[in-house]
Design a protein around this motif. Structure first.
Motif, short mmCIF file in Angstrom:
data_model
loop_
_atom_site.label_atom_id
_atom_site.label_comp_id
_atom_site.label_asym_id
_atom_site.label_seq_id
_atom_site.Cartn_x
_atom_site.Cartn_y
_atom_site.Cartn_z
N HIS A 71 -1.23 -7.68 3.13
CA HIS A 71 0.09 -8.29 3.25
C HIS A 71 -0.07 -9.76 3.65
N PRO A 72 0.76 -10.65 3.10
CA PRO A 72 0.60 -12.07 3.43
C PRO A 72 0.79 -12.39 4.91
N PHE A 73 1.64 -11.61 5.60
CA PHE A 73 1.96 -11.96 6.99
C PHE A 73 1.70 -10.83 7.97
N LEU A 74 1.68 -9.59 7.52
CA LEU A 74 1.54 -8.45 8.42
C LEU A 74 0.15 -7.83 8.27
N LYS A 75 -0.32 -7.22 9.35
CA LYS A 75 -1.57 -6.48 9.33
C LYS A 75 -1.24 -5.00 9.22
N LEU A 76 -1.40 -4.45 7.99
CA LEU A 76 -1.04 -3.06 7.73
C LEU A 76 -2.29 -2.20 7.65
N PRO A 77 -2.19 -0.93 8.01
CA PRO A 77 -3.37 -0.04 7.94
C PRO A 77 -3.79 0.20 6.49
N LEU A 78 -5.07 0.53 6.32
CA LEU A 78 -5.61 0.75 4.99
C LEU A 78 -4.89 1.90 4.29
N ARG A 79 -4.52 2.93 5.04
CA ARG A 79 -3.83 4.08 4.46
C ARG A 79 -2.54 3.66 3.75
N HIS A 80 -1.78 2.82 4.39
CA HIS A 80 -0.52 2.37 3.80
C HIS A 80 -0.77 1.52 2.55
N ASN A 81 -1.75 0.66 2.60
CA ASN A 81 -2.05 -0.18 1.43
C ASN A 81 -2.51 0.66 0.24
N VAL A 82 -3.32 1.68 0.50
CA VAL A 82 -3.81 2.55 -0.58
C VAL A 82 -2.66 3.32 -1.21
N LEU A 83 -1.76 3.85 -0.39
CA LEU A 83 -0.61 4.59 -0.93
C LEU A 83 0.30 3.68 -1.75
N THR A 84 0.50 2.47 -1.27
CA THR A 84 1.35 1.54 -2.01
C THR A 84 0.71 1.15 -3.34
N MET A 85 -0.60 0.92 -3.33
CA MET A 85 -1.29 0.59 -4.58
C MET A 85 -1.25 1.77 -5.55
N ALA A 86 -1.41 2.98 -5.02
CA ALA A 86 -1.32 4.15 -5.89
C ALA A 86 0.06 4.27 -6.52
N GLN A 87 1.09 3.93 -5.74
CA GLN A 87 2.46 3.94 -6.29
C GLN A 87 2.60 2.93 -7.43
N ALA A 88 1.98 1.77 -7.28
CA ALA A 88 2.07 0.76 -8.32
C ALA A 88 1.28 1.14 -9.57
N LEU A 89 0.24 1.94 -9.41
CA LEU A 89 -0.60 2.33 -10.55
C LEU A 89 -0.12 3.60 -11.23
N ALA A 90 0.93 4.23 -10.72
CA ALA A 90 1.44 5.46 -11.33
C ALA A 90 1.86 5.28 -12.78
N PRO A 91 2.39 4.13 -13.23
CA PRO A 91 2.78 4.02 -14.64
C PRO A 91 1.63 3.93 -15.63
N ILE A 92 0.40 3.81 -15.16
CA ILE A 92 -0.72 3.60 -16.08
C ILE A 92 -0.86 4.72 -17.12
N PRO A 93 -0.71 6.00 -16.76
CA PRO A 93 -0.80 7.03 -17.81
C PRO A 93 0.19 6.83 -18.95
N LEU A 94 1.41 6.40 -18.64
CA LEU A 94 2.39 6.15 -19.70
C LEU A 94 1.97 4.95 -20.55
N VAL A 95 1.52 3.87 -19.90
CA VAL A 95 1.08 2.69 -20.65
C VAL A 95 -0.08 3.04 -21.57
N ALA A 96 -1.03 3.80 -21.05
CA ALA A 96 -2.17 4.20 -21.87
C ALA A 96 -1.73 5.08 -23.04
N ALA A 97 -0.74 5.95 -22.81
CA ALA A 97 -0.25 6.83 -23.88
C ALA A 97 0.43 6.02 -24.99
N VAL A 98 1.19 5.00 -24.62
CA VAL A 98 1.87 4.17 -25.62
C VAL A 98 0.85 3.43 -26.48
N PHE A 99 -0.13 2.80 -25.85
CA PHE A 99 -1.13 2.06 -26.62
C PHE A 99 -2.01 3.01 -27.43
#
Length: 363
Positions: A85-113
């Motif tokens: 985070h640019p200003f906050l110090k967040l735990p690794l667990r929270h960052n991993v879950l948020t990144m996983a949420q952002a990567l959830a659309p990848i199966p759909l994108v891969a299916a379209v291509f």
């Protein structure tokens, strides 16, 4: 003896006739020759204009490379924007879950291509002229343009957060612009421009197609003059009829919801804008591109269901699996967060104040 002589004369006469038949006609004489009669047969049209129905492995490879570059660009953006985070110090667990949420659309994108690449490799430009692949090409192009804008104008999309360095933003912008131009180029080559009086232009064609698609989102059925087997005037509300039980209603609702979730983050302010994707201020608006692509895929599946082709071919199978997998991953992560995996109730209050401030919209 007389009989043998008569047979010999007849044979010589037939030989003379045959020779006379093959001899070239005399000068000045007109000869009529009948064309040979060929039995009629129906042959499928191999091409539309100059679009030949033949394998185009180079085009399929181009889609494969474009898809890989697009997915890699989104993974890189997710890592840079959400790993810290640019200003906050967040735990690794929270960052991993948020990144996983952002990567959830990848199966759909891969299916379209994958759908575009496989069809282009097998049937070439002829396949790209079909409505299914026109829609997918335009969907990918629009999503890529949105991602390019989100990378180049990062602080505008992220309410002031400057997450990317100039060279990184330019690289992501160029990657997504290249994908958008490629898909637009395929679409332009695959269709004809608008007819007179605006001949040669493609914008009117886009406008007409978009308006027609909005009107056609709602399910349709050909059984409009008869009652269903259970006595319903509309076959769409009878689950026992083909039109009511084949899935077109569900795909239509999914398309409408995905379109709403794609538009909402860009029309409302935070914290409500974080609700569809739960990615906070940094990537919620950029991720609208994938929500829009999910709406396009849902529309394609709805159209295929109405035509009775939802279970034919590999394209619709890829899209079904990609849409289900991406939606399932997103809902699973949301349920895990609400269930307390990210620090329990205290973690919800601390890390997801935006979603908790809009509980009805979140649900």
């Amino acid at each position: 003896m007389n009989r043998l002589l008569a047979i010999a004369v007849l044979c010589l006469a037939r030989l003379d006739v045959a020779r006379a038949w093959v001899q070239p006609p005399s000068r000045g004489a007109s000869v009529r020759v009948r064309a040979p009669v060929v039995p009629a047969r129906q042959v499928a049209r191999p091409c539309v204009g100059k679009l030949v129905k033949e394998p185009a492995p180079a085009l399929g490879t181009a889609y494969f490379l474009a898809g890989g570059a697009t997915i890699a660009a989104w993974v890189a953006c997710t890592n840079v924007a959400l790993s810290t985070h640019p200003f906050l110090k967040l735990p690794l667990r929270h960052n991993v879950l948020t990144m996983a949420q952002a990567l959830a659309p990848i199966p759909l994108v891969a299916a379209v291509f994958k759908s575009l690449s496989r069809s282009a490799s097998k049937e070439g430009w002829w396949a790209m002229n079909r409505m299914t692949y026109r829609r997918l090409n335009l969907g990918v192009a629009v999503a890529s343009l949105w991602l390019a804008a989100a990378a180049y104008f990062g602080p505008v999309f992220a309410t002031g957060y400057k997450m990317y360095s100039p060279w990184f933003a330019n690289l992501i912008t160029a990657t997504n612009l290249a994908t958008a131009l490629f898909c637009f180029g395929v679409w332009l080559r695959s269709v004809r421009p608008s007819p007179r009086p605006i001949a040669g232009h493609y914008i009117p064609r886009l406008v007409r197609g978009t308006l027609g698609s909005i009107w056609a989102i709602f399910p349709q059925t050909g059984e409009t003059s008869t009652l269903s087997a259970n006595g319903s005037a509309s076959h769409l509300d009878d689950p026992d009829s083909p039109a009511g039980g084949d899935g077109r209603n569900e795909y239509a609702i999914a398309c409408i919801l995905f379109l709403s979730f794609a538009v909402m983050p860009n029309l409302v302010s935070f914290p409500l804008a974080t609700v569809p994707t739960f990615l906070g201020k940094r990537l919620s608006r950029a991720a609208s591109a994938w929500t829009f692509l999910a709406a396009v895929a849902s529309y394609v599946l709805k159209d295929a269901t109405q035509r009775g082709r939802i279970h034919s071919g590999s394209t619709f199978r890829y899209l079904r699996h990609g849409l289900v997998l991406s939606s399932g991953l997103h809902l699973l992560l949301v349920a895990m967060k609400l269930g307390g995996i990210d620090g329990g109730i205290a973690g919800l209050v601390k890390y997801y104040p935006g979603a908790l401030s809009c509980p009805k919209a979140s649900i």
